[in-house]
Design an enzyme around this catalytic site. Structure first.
Site, mmCIF file in Angstrom:
data_model
loop_
_atom_site.group_PDB
_atom_site.id
_atom_site.type_symbol
_atom_site.label_atom_id
_atom_site.label_comp_id
_atom_site.label_asym_id
_atom_site.label_seq_id
_atom_site.Cartn_x
_atom_site.Cartn_y
_atom_site.Cartn_z
ATOM 1 N N HIS A 68 30.394 -15.457 -9.437
ATOM 2 C CA HIS A 68 29.743 -14.239 -8.936
ATOM 3 C C HIS A 68 28.498 -13.865 -9.743
ATOM 4 O O HIS A 68 27.771 -12.942 -9.365
ATOM 5 C CB HIS A 68 30.718 -13.053 -8.903
ATOM 6 C CG HIS A 68 30.943 -12.441 -10.244
ATOM 7 N ND1 HIS A 68 31.739 -13.032 -11.212
ATOM 8 C CD2 HIS A 68 30.448 -11.309 -10.791
ATOM 9 C CE1 HIS A 68 31.729 -12.282 -12.292
ATOM 10 N NE2 HIS A 68 30.957 -11.216 -12.071
ATOM 11 N N HIS A 83 23.595 -11.062 -10.806
ATOM 12 C CA HIS A 83 24.979 -10.598 -10.624
ATOM 13 C C HIS A 83 25.182 -10.261 -9.151
ATOM 14 O O HIS A 83 24.719 -9.226 -8.677
ATOM 15 C CB HIS A 83 25.236 -9.368 -11.500
ATOM 16 C CG HIS A 83 26.667 -8.968 -11.547
ATOM 17 N ND1 HIS A 83 27.306 -8.314 -10.499
ATOM 18 C CD2 HIS A 83 27.599 -9.152 -12.509
ATOM 19 C CE1 HIS A 83 28.561 -8.104 -10.829
ATOM 20 N NE2 HIS A 83 28.766 -8.595 -12.053
#
Length: 164
Positions: A68, A83
């Site tokens: 992620h 992110h």
């Protein structure tokens, strides 16, 4: 190139959009860690698809096991974190596929991660993706973000910075 007080050469770096989508200020990110710039300064992108490319040339210094988030360090020492989404770590990697590993050299525009944006919207808080310079205070002299309603991954400049 300019030299700072210690004789180190200052370098201009450009960040390009790591995703297709709308580039916005970190102030619009509904998470104080990002909006209050606790991890550093940068911009955020509201993605329109799930292909993530490198915003800058450098080395992969971290790829989270859940895919992620990814960290890249440039030759000049700037450290950039992409992110994907907010609270996506709780998805435990579901819907994310990494295409790089720690130590890989990448160029701006190289494919890093693929993710399912619909799944992220369903299972996480948001798919908005902060792009953060994590060593901002130590590495960046000036920062000029460029906001856009229609950024193209790997092509649209989202920021210019001058290193210390």
């Amino acid at each position: 190139m300019l030299k700072n007080l210690f004789g180190k050469k200052s370098v201009e770096e450009e960040l390009v959009a790591p995703l297709n989508g709308k580039v916005v200020s970190l102030d619009e990110v509904d998470d104080p860690v990002f909006s209050q710039r606790m991890m550093g300064d940068g911009v955020a992108i509201q993605p329109t698809d799930g292909k993530v490319v490198s915003p800058i040339s450098g080395e992969i210094v971290q790829i989270f096991p859940t895919n992620h988030a990814v960290g890249i360090k440039t030759k000049s020492g700037v450290e950039v974190l992409v992110h994907i989404g907010l609270e996506t770590v709780s998805m435990e990697g579901e819907g994310f596929e990494g295409h790089v590993k720690t130590g890989d050299k990448v160029n701006a525009g190289d494919h890093l991660i693929t993710f399912d944006p619909q799944l992220v919207e369903e299972k996480a808080k948001s798919s908005i993706t902060p792009v953060i310079i994590t060593n901002f205070d130590d590495a960046v002299e000036s920062f000029d973000p460029s906001y856009s309603d229609t950024a193209s991954a790997g092509e649209t400049k989202i920021a210019t910075l001058q290193t210390k």
